[in-house]
Write a protein that holds these residues in place. Structure first.
Motif, PDB file in Angstrom:
ATOM      1  N   TYR A 144       0.858  -1.185  -0.404  1.00  0.00           N
ATOM      2  CA  TYR A 144      -0.231  -0.277  -0.166  1.00  0.00           C
ATOM      3  C   TYR A 144       0.492   1.065   0.367  1.00  0.00           C
ATOM      4  O   TYR A 144       0.367   2.073  -0.647  1.00  0.00           O
ATOM      5  CB  TYR A 144      -1.211   0.196   1.172  1.00  0.00           C
ATOM      6  CG  TYR A 144      -1.875  -1.042   1.264  1.00  0.00           C
ATOM      7  CD1 TYR A 144      -3.162  -0.527  -0.058  1.00  0.00           C
ATOM      8  CD2 TYR A 144      -1.643  -2.374   2.397  1.00  0.00           C
ATOM      9  CE1 TYR A 144      -4.006  -1.577   0.201  1.00  0.00           C
ATOM     10  CE2 TYR A 144      -2.481  -3.417   1.975  1.00  0.00           C
ATOM     11  CZ  TYR A 144      -3.925  -3.168   1.283  1.00  0.00           C
ATOM     12  OH  TYR A 144      -5.243  -3.914   0.909  1.00  0.00           O
ATOM     13  N   ILE A 145       2.025   1.009   0.425  1.00  0.00           N
ATOM     14  CA  ILE A 145       2.830   2.320   0.736  1.00  0.00           C
ATOM     15  C   ILE A 145       4.149   2.171  -0.850  1.00  0.00           C
ATOM     16  O   ILE A 145       4.112   3.803  -1.261  1.00  0.00           O
ATOM     17  CB  ILE A 145       3.722   1.835   1.655  1.00  0.00           C
ATOM     18  CG1 ILE A 145       2.024   2.647   2.875  1.00  0.00           C
ATOM     19  CG2 ILE A 145       4.307   3.745   1.776  1.00  0.00           C
ATOM     20  CD1 ILE A 145       3.094   2.703   4.444  1.00  0.00           C
ATOM     21  N   VAL A 146       4.720   1.103  -0.994  1.00  0.00           N
ATOM     22  CA  VAL A 146       5.825   1.639  -2.051  1.00  0.00           C
ATOM     23  C   VAL A 146       4.471   0.959  -3.357  1.00  0.00           C
ATOM     24  O   VAL A 146       5.528   1.858  -4.147  1.00  0.00           O
ATOM     25  CB  VAL A 146       6.352   0.691  -1.810  1.00  0.00           C
ATOM     26  CG1 VAL A 146       7.637   0.639  -3.011  1.00  0.00           C
ATOM     27  CG2 VAL A 146       7.370   0.945  -0.543  1.00  0.00           C
ATOM     28  N   LEU A 148       1.640   0.360  -4.763  1.00  0.00           N
ATOM     29  CA  LEU A 148       0.994   1.094  -5.215  1.00  0.00           C
ATOM     30  C   LEU A 148       0.498   2.729  -5.429  1.00  0.00           C
ATOM     31  O   LEU A 148       0.071   3.116  -6.681  1.00  0.00           O
ATOM     32  CB  LEU A 148      -0.939   0.971  -4.444  1.00  0.00           C
ATOM     33  CG  LEU A 148      -1.452  -0.118  -4.364  1.00  0.00           C
ATOM     34  CD1 LEU A 148      -2.339  -0.431  -3.197  1.00  0.00           C
ATOM     35  CD2 LEU A 148      -1.824  -1.108  -5.441  1.00  0.00           C
ATOM     36  N   PRO A 149       1.194   3.579  -4.795  1.00  0.00           N
ATOM     37  CA  PRO A 149       1.650   4.403  -4.854  1.00  0.00           C
ATOM     38  C   PRO A 149       2.478   5.036  -6.518  1.00  0.00           C
ATOM     39  O   PRO A 149       2.560   6.277  -6.429  1.00  0.00           O
ATOM     40  CB  PRO A 149       2.766   5.388  -4.192  1.00  0.00           C
ATOM     41  CG  PRO A 149       2.267   4.373  -2.943  1.00  0.00           C
ATOM     42  CD  PRO A 149       1.912   3.100  -3.127  1.00  0.00           C
ATOM     43  N   MET A 150       2.800   4.083  -6.944  1.00  0.00           N
ATOM     44  CA  MET A 150       3.942   4.198  -8.166  1.00  0.00           C
ATOM     45  C   MET A 150       3.044   4.662  -9.180  1.00  0.00           C
ATOM     46  O   MET A 150       1.680   4.663  -9.238  1.00  0.00           O
ATOM     47  CB  MET A 150       4.075   2.384  -8.995  1.00  0.00           C
ATOM     48  CG  MET A 150       5.667   2.170  -7.367  1.00  0.00           C
ATOM     49  SD  MET A 150       7.045   2.626  -7.824  1.00  0.00           S
ATOM     50  CE  MET A 150       8.229   2.139  -6.543  1.00  0.00           C
ATOM     51  N   PRO A 151       4.214   5.207 -10.495  1.00  0.00           N
ATOM     52  CA  PRO A 151       2.765   5.983 -11.685  1.00  0.00           C
ATOM     53  C   PRO A 151       1.987   5.021 -12.006  1.00  0.00           C
ATOM     54  O   PRO A 151       2.328   3.625 -12.149  1.00  0.00           O
ATOM     55  CB  PRO A 151       3.757   6.346 -12.026  1.00  0.00           C
ATOM     56  CG  PRO A 151       5.450   6.867 -10.994  1.00  0.00           C
ATOM     57  CD  PRO A 151       5.267   5.590 -10.523  1.00  0.00           C
ATOM     58  N   ARG A 152       0.785   5.397 -12.590  1.00  0.00           N
ATOM     59  CA  ARG A 152      -0.073   4.637 -13.149  1.00  0.00           C
ATOM     60  C   ARG A 152       0.570   4.176 -14.289  1.00  0.00           C
ATOM     61  O   ARG A 152       2.030   4.766 -14.794  1.00  0.00           O
ATOM     62  CB  ARG A 152      -1.029   5.945 -14.341  1.00  0.00           C
ATOM     63  CG  ARG A 152      -2.267   6.359 -13.000  1.00  0.00           C
ATOM     64  CD  ARG A 152      -2.637   6.970 -13.546  1.00  0.00           C
ATOM     65  NE  ARG A 152      -2.979   8.106 -14.265  1.00  0.00           N
ATOM     66  CZ  ARG A 152      -2.975   9.216 -15.078  1.00  0.00           C
ATOM     67  NH1 ARG A 152      -4.194   9.232 -15.301  1.00  0.00           N
ATOM     68  NH2 ARG A 152      -2.411  10.070 -15.893  1.00  0.00           N
ATOM     69  N   SER A 231       5.328   0.287 -12.697  1.00  0.00           N
ATOM     70  CA  SER A 231       4.037   0.978 -12.675  1.00  0.00           C
ATOM     71  C   SER A 231       3.422   0.488 -10.967  1.00  0.00           C
ATOM     72  O   SER A 231       3.833  -0.279 -10.643  1.00  0.00           O
ATOM     73  CB  SER A 231       3.517   1.423 -13.707  1.00  0.00           C
ATOM     74  OG  SER A 231       2.443  -0.105 -13.877  1.00  0.00           O
ATOM     75  N   ASN A 232       1.777   1.245 -11.432  1.00  0.00           N
ATOM     76  CA  ASN A 232       1.670   0.321  -9.829  1.00  0.00           C
ATOM     77  C   ASN A 232       0.717  -0.591 -10.553  1.00  0.00           C
ATOM     78  O   ASN A 232      -0.241  -1.513  -9.683  1.00  0.00           O
ATOM     79  CB  ASN A 232       0.429   1.725  -9.124  1.00  0.00           C
ATOM     80  CG  ASN A 232      -0.523   2.022 -10.815  1.00  0.00           C
ATOM     81  OD1 ASN A 232      -0.615   2.163 -11.627  1.00  0.00           O
ATOM     82  ND2 ASN A 232      -1.049   3.040 -10.370  1.00  0.00           N
TER      83      ASN A 232
END
Length: 519
Positions: A144-146, A148-152, A231-232
């Motif tokens: 959730y912190i590493v 999923l916040p990655m770029p689309r 990416s996410n």
């Protein structure tokens, strides 16, 4: 009189401590079996009353649900196929995790004993934080912190960046100058001012040159294409794909491996006989690379000029290049007519997903990273303890013989430390395999998550749980058996008197009894 002796013998037998212990153990086993049978009968009666008696016949029924990261599996497959998808995904996590955990844990364990204050304390902080944080929390942090916040996916991190990349002179300088500086510093005598100030002088020289802007001129300009995306939606990596000629190359690989193994064994025997040390591993690897490379060249030297393709429902023969220009070759035909044994399938973006290449889903990536990082903290402590268990006199003797730190680790410290490291290391491997069941927290399709879906649809809770337990039990037993074999290879071998085998020992026992009766 005989009855009196018989009673005395019976009383002596019943009052014997060994007899009492055996009777108590038998009674305990009877009680346990009775309780298990009673509980089992009650459970099966209740399940029969609900019309969900345990059975495995449901495995042949249609599953009716899709699974992520499932390969060729579809909703029309059976429950057995769905369960095997979960087993395969679990093995992917465990096998890759064991390899990465061993590498990372060994490096961190060696860093814990480093003479460099910064390296040693960074490793200590790493171990203490990760070892004292729950694994489930770390899985959530990675997901959730590493991840999923990655770029689309449209804004994926590209490695290397697409377009023209300018390589300045400083890159080449850093790649060449810094290793030379490290090598030159280690060549200087220890405890001297030259060795102390050589790194400082080298770094100062680089800083001055950078301030004078001497290294900003471009050296090369390369037009690069991305080979990996982050990416996410996960990580997309290049994937090696076997072509129709791979089986021919496999013969060369097996021959090269056999020759390398034979050379390694021969050089090891020569070292034991003469005392002269040979780089057996390096020579074996060199032989394998030469044979594999020769096989690659031989197989690739036979190109295919024509191809059979389907045009308007008819099979026609045309030049291979023309078929490629007209996009008449399917991916299967491309692999069939490829002259090399292997080809690299590069990933690419196709709308809101990745196509081709090897796709690591975010759930898999987060679970793998969490398991590797968490378990490596425990492995690091095991490696540290194993190295410190080696007598200090062994290390001093190696230094007296002129070994550097790398040779000390490779030839003296680690071979002896492995006798201490391997037994507890096996426990950590088992923990990693069983901890992979926490994948259900982030909905990764491992064996536990897939079995849960099967249980919800079929109601076969007992059968499903038995299947999961059997899977993890077999996996743990395989890991334990392999670690026991490795452990036996590294233990000290002591000479034993040859007694002639079990039959000779049995004859000797009867001979001793006969001599005692004669006396």
């Amino acid at each position: 009189m005989s009855d009196s002796n018989l009673l005395k013998r019976l009383a002596s037998f019943l009052l014997d401590v060994r007899t009492i212990a055996a009777l108590l153990q038998i009674a305990f086993i009877i009680v346990v079996v009775a309780v298990v049978v009673s509980v089992g009968d009650s459970m099966f009666d209740e399940l029969r009353r609900r019309n969900i008696s345990p059975t495995f016949n449901f495995l042949n029924n249609r599953a009716g649900f899709d699974l992520a990261d499932s390969g060729d599996y579809t909703a029309n497959a059976t429950y057995r196929d769905a369960f095997m998808v979960g087993v395969r995904n679990t093995l992917r996590v465990v096998v890759v995790g064991l390899v990465l955990t061993t590498i990372l844990g060994t490096i961190v364990g060696i860093c814990l004993l480093s003479h460099n204050w910064l390296v040693r304390n960074i490793a200590r902080i790493y171990v203490e934080i990760l070892r004292n944080t729950p694994l489930l929390v770390q899985i959530f942090v990675w997901f959730y912190i590493v991840i999923l916040p990655m770029p689309r996916i449209q804004e994926s991190i590209e490695l290397p960046p697409d377009g023209i990349t300018v390589i300045p002179v400083r890159w080449l300088l850093f790649v060449v100058f810094i290793p030379l500086l490290v090598w030159f510093t280690h060549r200087l005598p220890e405890d001297t001012l030259a060795r102390m100030f050589a790194p400082i002088a080298g770094v100062a020289l680089l800083i001055v040159a950078e301030m004078l802007n001497l290294f900003s001129m471009p050296l090369l300009q390369l037009e690069l294409q991305p080979i990996a995306f982050i990416s996410n939606r996960g990580v997309a990596l290049p994937a090696p794909v076997a072509t129709a000629r791979f089986n021919e190359w496999l013969i060369f690989l097996i021959a090269g491996f056999a020759l390398a193994l034979g050379l390694w064994w021969f050089l090891r025997r020569r070292t034991e006989q003469t005392g002269r040390r040979y780089p057996s591993l390096l020579y074996g690897l060199l032989v394998f690379v030469i044979v594999a490379g020769a096989g690659w060249l031989v197989i690739s030297s036979r190109p295919v000029d024509t191809a059979l393709v389907t045009v308007d429902g008819e099979v026609v023969e045309m030049p291979l290049e023309q078929a490629r220009e007209e996009n008449l070759l399917t991916p299967e035909l491309e692999r069939y007519y490829e002259p090399t044994p292997l080809t690299i399938n590069l990933p690419r973006r196709a709308g809101l997903r990745y196509a081709d290449g090897m796709i690591l889903l975010p759930e898999y990536t987060a679970l793998l990273l969490a398991l590797v990082v968490y378990t490596s903290a425990f492995v690091a402590e095991i490696v540290r303890a194993g190295i410190q268990a080696v007598p200090h006199g062994q290390i001093e003797a190696g230094r007296a013989l002129g070994f550097n730190y790398v040779d000390l680790l490779r030839l003296i410290i680690l071979p002896q430390a492995l006798r201490v490291i391997i037994p507890p290391l096996g426990n950590q491997y088992l923990n990693l395999a069983k901890n992979s069941s926490l994948a259900i927290a982030i909905s990764y399709t491992d064996v536990f998550q897939v079995t849960g879906t099967i249980i919800n649809q079929t109601g076969q809770s007992v059968s499903g749980i038995l299947m999961v337990m059997a899977t993890y039990l077999i996996l743990s037993l395989v890991i334990a058996a392999l670690m026991n074999v490795i452990n036996s290879r590294f233990q000290l071998k002591t000479s034993r008197t040859n007694t002639g085998g079990p039959l000779a020992r049995l004859r000797a026992r009867f001979a001793r009894r006969a001599s005692a009766v004669t006396r």
